[in-house]
Design a protein around this motif. Structure first.
Motif, short mmCIF file in Angstrom:
data_model
loop_
_atom_site.label_atom_id
_atom_site.label_comp_id
_atom_site.label_asym_id
_atom_site.label_seq_id
_atom_site.Cartn_x
_atom_site.Cartn_y
_atom_site.Cartn_z
N ASN A 49 -9.61 -32.95 0.49
CA ASN A 49 -8.84 -32.67 -0.36
C ASN A 49 -8.84 -31.32 -0.98
O ASN A 49 -7.97 -30.41 -1.24
CB ASN A 49 -9.10 -33.71 -1.63
CG ASN A 49 -8.57 -35.21 -1.62
OD1 ASN A 49 -7.58 -35.31 -0.54
ND2 ASN A 49 -8.80 -36.03 -2.30
N VAL A 50 -10.31 -30.86 -0.96
CA VAL A 50 -10.53 -29.60 -1.28
C VAL A 50 -10.03 -28.64 -0.20
O VAL A 50 -9.44 -27.33 -0.49
CB VAL A 50 -12.20 -29.41 -1.40
CG1 VAL A 50 -12.49 -27.97 -1.58
CG2 VAL A 50 -12.75 -30.11 -2.54
N GLU A 51 -10.25 -28.94 1.07
CA GLU A 51 -9.68 -28.22 2.30
C GLU A 51 -8.02 -28.04 2.11
O GLU A 51 -7.53 -26.84 2.33
CB GLU A 51 -10.11 -28.59 3.67
CG GLU A 51 -11.51 -28.54 3.70
CD GLU A 51 -11.76 -27.00 3.91
OE1 GLU A 51 -11.16 -26.09 4.41
OE2 GLU A 51 -12.79 -26.74 3.26
N LEU A 52 -7.56 -29.15 1.55
CA LEU A 52 -5.97 -29.22 1.61
C LEU A 52 -5.45 -28.07 0.37
O LEU A 52 -4.69 -27.52 0.52
CB LEU A 52 -5.28 -30.39 1.44
CG LEU A 52 -5.40 -31.30 2.57
CD1 LEU A 52 -4.91 -33.07 2.19
CD2 LEU A 52 -4.56 -30.93 3.71
N LEU A 53 -6.30 -28.11 -0.65
CA LEU A 53 -5.91 -27.22 -1.65
C LEU A 53 -6.33 -25.91 -1.20
O LEU A 53 -5.15 -25.03 -1.58
CB LEU A 53 -7.01 -27.48 -2.95
CG LEU A 53 -6.80 -26.63 -4.12
CD1 LEU A 53 -5.56 -26.77 -4.82
CD2 LEU A 53 -8.04 -26.63 -5.13
N LEU A 54 -7.31 -25.60 -0.72
CA LEU A 54 -7.69 -24.12 -0.18
C LEU A 54 -6.27 -23.75 0.65
O LEU A 54 -5.86 -22.54 0.92
CB LEU A 54 -8.78 -24.01 0.44
CG LEU A 54 -10.02 -24.16 -0.64
CD1 LEU A 54 -11.37 -23.96 0.15
CD2 LEU A 54 -10.12 -23.26 -1.88
N ILE A 55 -6.08 -24.62 1.61
CA ILE A 55 -4.88 -24.04 2.67
C ILE A 55 -3.78 -23.93 1.90
O ILE A 55 -2.87 -22.88 2.19
CB ILE A 55 -4.66 -25.41 3.55
CG1 ILE A 55 -6.05 -25.41 4.45
CG2 ILE A 55 -3.65 -25.29 4.50
CD1 ILE A 55 -6.08 -26.81 5.52
N GLY A 56 -3.29 -24.71 1.01
CA GLY A 56 -1.99 -24.68 0.07
C GLY A 56 -2.26 -23.33 -0.76
O GLY A 56 -1.07 -22.53 -0.70
N ILE A 57 -3.35 -22.92 -1.25
CA ILE A 57 -3.22 -21.65 -1.93
C ILE A 57 -3.22 -20.57 -0.92
O ILE A 57 -2.53 -19.66 -1.38
CB ILE A 57 -4.65 -21.43 -2.76
CG1 ILE A 57 -4.85 -22.61 -3.80
CG2 ILE A 57 -5.02 -20.36 -3.36
CD1 ILE A 57 -6.28 -22.71 -4.46
N GLY A 58 -3.69 -20.43 0.40
CA GLY A 58 -3.48 -19.51 1.17
C GLY A 58 -2.24 -19.61 1.66
O GLY A 58 -1.71 -18.42 1.79
#
Length: 73
Positions: A49-58
């Motif tokens: 979930n953290v990785e998906l958040l960071l990918i979304g922000i990027g």
């Protein structure tokens, strides 16, 4: 923008950046797993979930950059 508003524009940009730097760690902290995960899958899911958040922000950042370049042309 007009030259007399340059300082204000830099101030607004810096304020927005600082807001993001203050809010992002709090959001990521809520997504991180507890120290004592019930199962390994629960811990892995939290990190995903953290990785998906960071990918979304990027992705939003890249899309914003492309749109700004197109508008600037």
């Amino acid at each position: 923008i007009e030259p007399r508003y340059h300082a204000t524009a830099y101030g607004v940009a810096t304020a927005v950046q600082n807001l993001g730097l203050a809010v992002a760690p709090m959001v990521i902290g809520t997504l991180m797993p507890n120290k004592n995960c019930a199962t390994k899958e629960d811990c892995v899911r939290s990190y995903q979930n953290v990785e998906l958040l960071l990918i979304g922000i990027g992705g939003v950042g890249m899309l914003s950059g492309v749109i700004l370049n197109l508008v600037d042309c």
